[in-house]
Write a protein that holds these residues in place. Structure first.
Motif, PDB file in Angstrom:
ATOM      1  N   ARG A  73      26.257 -49.109  40.674  1.00  0.00           N
ATOM      2  CA  ARG A  73      24.847 -48.490  40.461  1.00  0.00           C
ATOM      3  C   ARG A  73      24.754 -47.466  41.467  1.00  0.00           C
ATOM      4  NH1 ARG A  73      19.203 -51.943  39.586  1.00  0.00           N
ATOM      5  NH2 ARG A  73      18.400 -49.763  38.741  1.00  0.00           N
ATOM      6  N   LEU A  74      25.404 -47.697  42.710  1.00  0.00           N
ATOM      7  CA  LEU A  74      25.090 -46.718  43.821  1.00  0.00           C
ATOM      8  C   LEU A  74      26.265 -45.551  43.687  1.00  0.00           C
ATOM      9  CD1 LEU A  74      24.641 -49.222  46.900  1.00  0.00           C
ATOM     10  CD2 LEU A  74      23.034 -47.284  46.074  1.00  0.00           C
ATOM     11  N   GLY A  75      27.035 -45.949  42.785  1.00  0.00           N
ATOM     12  CA  GLY A  75      27.873 -44.703  42.506  1.00  0.00           C
ATOM     13  C   GLY A  75      29.307 -44.626  43.711  1.00  0.00           C
ATOM     14  N   VAL A  76      29.549 -45.777  44.042  1.00  0.00           N
ATOM     15  CA  VAL A  76      30.794 -46.003  45.162  1.00  0.00           C
ATOM     16  C   VAL A  76      31.926 -45.537  44.509  1.00  0.00           C
ATOM     17  CG1 VAL A  76      31.856 -47.490  46.640  1.00  0.00           C
ATOM     18  CG2 VAL A  76      29.342 -47.453  46.567  1.00  0.00           C
ATOM     19  N   PRO A  77      32.784 -44.517  44.889  1.00  0.00           N
ATOM     20  CA  PRO A  77      33.744 -44.079  44.136  1.00  0.00           C
ATOM     21  C   PRO A  77      34.914 -45.335  44.019  1.00  0.00           C
ATOM     22  CG  PRO A  77      33.724 -43.110  46.254  1.00  0.00           C
ATOM     23  CD  PRO A  77      32.492 -43.812  46.237  1.00  0.00           C
ATOM     24  N   ALA A  78      35.205 -46.140  44.902  1.00  0.00           N
ATOM     25  CA  ALA A  78      36.463 -46.956  44.809  1.00  0.00           C
ATOM     26  C   ALA A  78      36.003 -48.046  45.820  1.00  0.00           C
ATOM     27  CB  ALA A  78      37.654 -46.280  45.314  1.00  0.00           C
ATOM     28  N   VAL A  79      36.369 -49.359  45.278  1.00  0.00           N
ATOM     29  CA  VAL A  79      36.350 -50.574  45.974  1.00  0.00           C
ATOM     30  C   VAL A  79      37.621 -51.035  46.230  1.00  0.00           C
ATOM     31  CG1 VAL A  79      33.967 -50.993  45.541  1.00  0.00           C
ATOM     32  CG2 VAL A  79      35.523 -51.832  43.884  1.00  0.00           C
ATOM     33  N   GLU A  80      37.579 -52.191  47.062  1.00  0.00           N
ATOM     34  CA  GLU A  80      38.818 -52.988  47.225  1.00  0.00           C
ATOM     35  C   GLU A  80      38.568 -54.596  47.860  1.00  0.00           C
ATOM     36  OE1 GLU A  80      41.387 -51.227  50.368  1.00  0.00           O
ATOM     37  OE2 GLU A  80      39.718 -50.929  51.597  1.00  0.00           O
ATOM     38  N   TYR A  81      39.364 -55.427  47.852  1.00  0.00           N
ATOM     39  CA  TYR A  81      39.054 -56.697  48.252  1.00  0.00           C
ATOM     40  C   TYR A  81      39.627 -56.739  50.105  1.00  0.00           C
ATOM     41  CZ  TYR A  81      37.821 -58.781  43.987  1.00  0.00           C
ATOM     42  OH  TYR A  81      37.354 -59.224  42.930  1.00  0.00           O
ATOM     43  N   THR A  82      38.650 -57.440  50.823  1.00  0.00           N
ATOM     44  CA  THR A  82      39.356 -57.493  52.177  1.00  0.00           C
ATOM     45  C   THR A  82      38.868 -59.113  52.349  1.00  0.00           C
ATOM     46  OG1 THR A  82      39.380 -56.681  54.418  1.00  0.00           O
ATOM     47  CG2 THR A  82      37.094 -56.625  53.260  1.00  0.00           C
ATOM     48  N   ALA A  83      39.460 -59.434  53.532  1.00  0.00           N
ATOM     49  CA  ALA A  83      39.214 -60.857  54.046  1.00  0.00           C
ATOM     50  C   ALA A  83      39.271 -60.873  55.503  1.00  0.00           C
ATOM     51  CB  ALA A  83      40.254 -61.797  53.367  1.00  0.00           C
TER      52      ALA A  83
END
Length: 136
Positions: A73-83
């Motif tokens: 919804r915010l238009g974040v261009p890319a995401v990933e998983y982190t731990a």
């Protein structure tokens, strides 16, 4: 959230069914008392440890679903998983795999958490994940 992790209840019931079926198949030729005791043992274990484990994983998945919906919804261009700390090794956390936050993870990327030992969190790509600075 309507995200890809709607199957948490189905997973819980499937695992419980599998455990009960296993107990029944092991005890079916040993009589009713043994069958009753074995099935009762399954439900006691599930009442404590197993149900808690499933609920914890389902809650984490729902949280990640909410984050993905918000990022989309915010238009974040890319995401990933982190731990935090050492990744579990079973998910895509800290592997460099990223995607556009849409309704589903890319092929080959299991939705985190993948199990009870997984603490992966979906974050905007390049955010360095678990940064405790207050100026973020």
């Amino acid at each position: 959230t309507g995200g890809p992790n709607q199957g948490a209840a189905e997973e819980l019931s499937s695992d419980l069914h599998r455990d009960v079926e296993t107990a029944i198949s092991r005890a079916s030729d040993r009589g009713d008392r043994r069958l009753s005791a074995d099935v009762g043992r399954v439900f006691r274990r599930w009442r404590t440890d197993e149900a808690e484990r499933h609920v914890r994983v389902a809650a984490r998945r729902a949280f990640n679903d909410g984050l993905l919906a918000g990022y989309k919804r915010l238009g974040v261009p890319a995401v990933e998983y982190t731990a935090p700390g050492r990744p579990c090794g079973a998910c895509a956390a800290d592997t460099g795999v990223f995607w556009v936050p849409i309704d589903e993870s890319p092929p080959g990327v299991d939705v985190a958490p993948v199990g009870p030992g997984c603490a992966a969190l979906v974050v905007p790509r390049g955010s360095s994940g678990f940064d405790s600075r207050t100026d973020q």
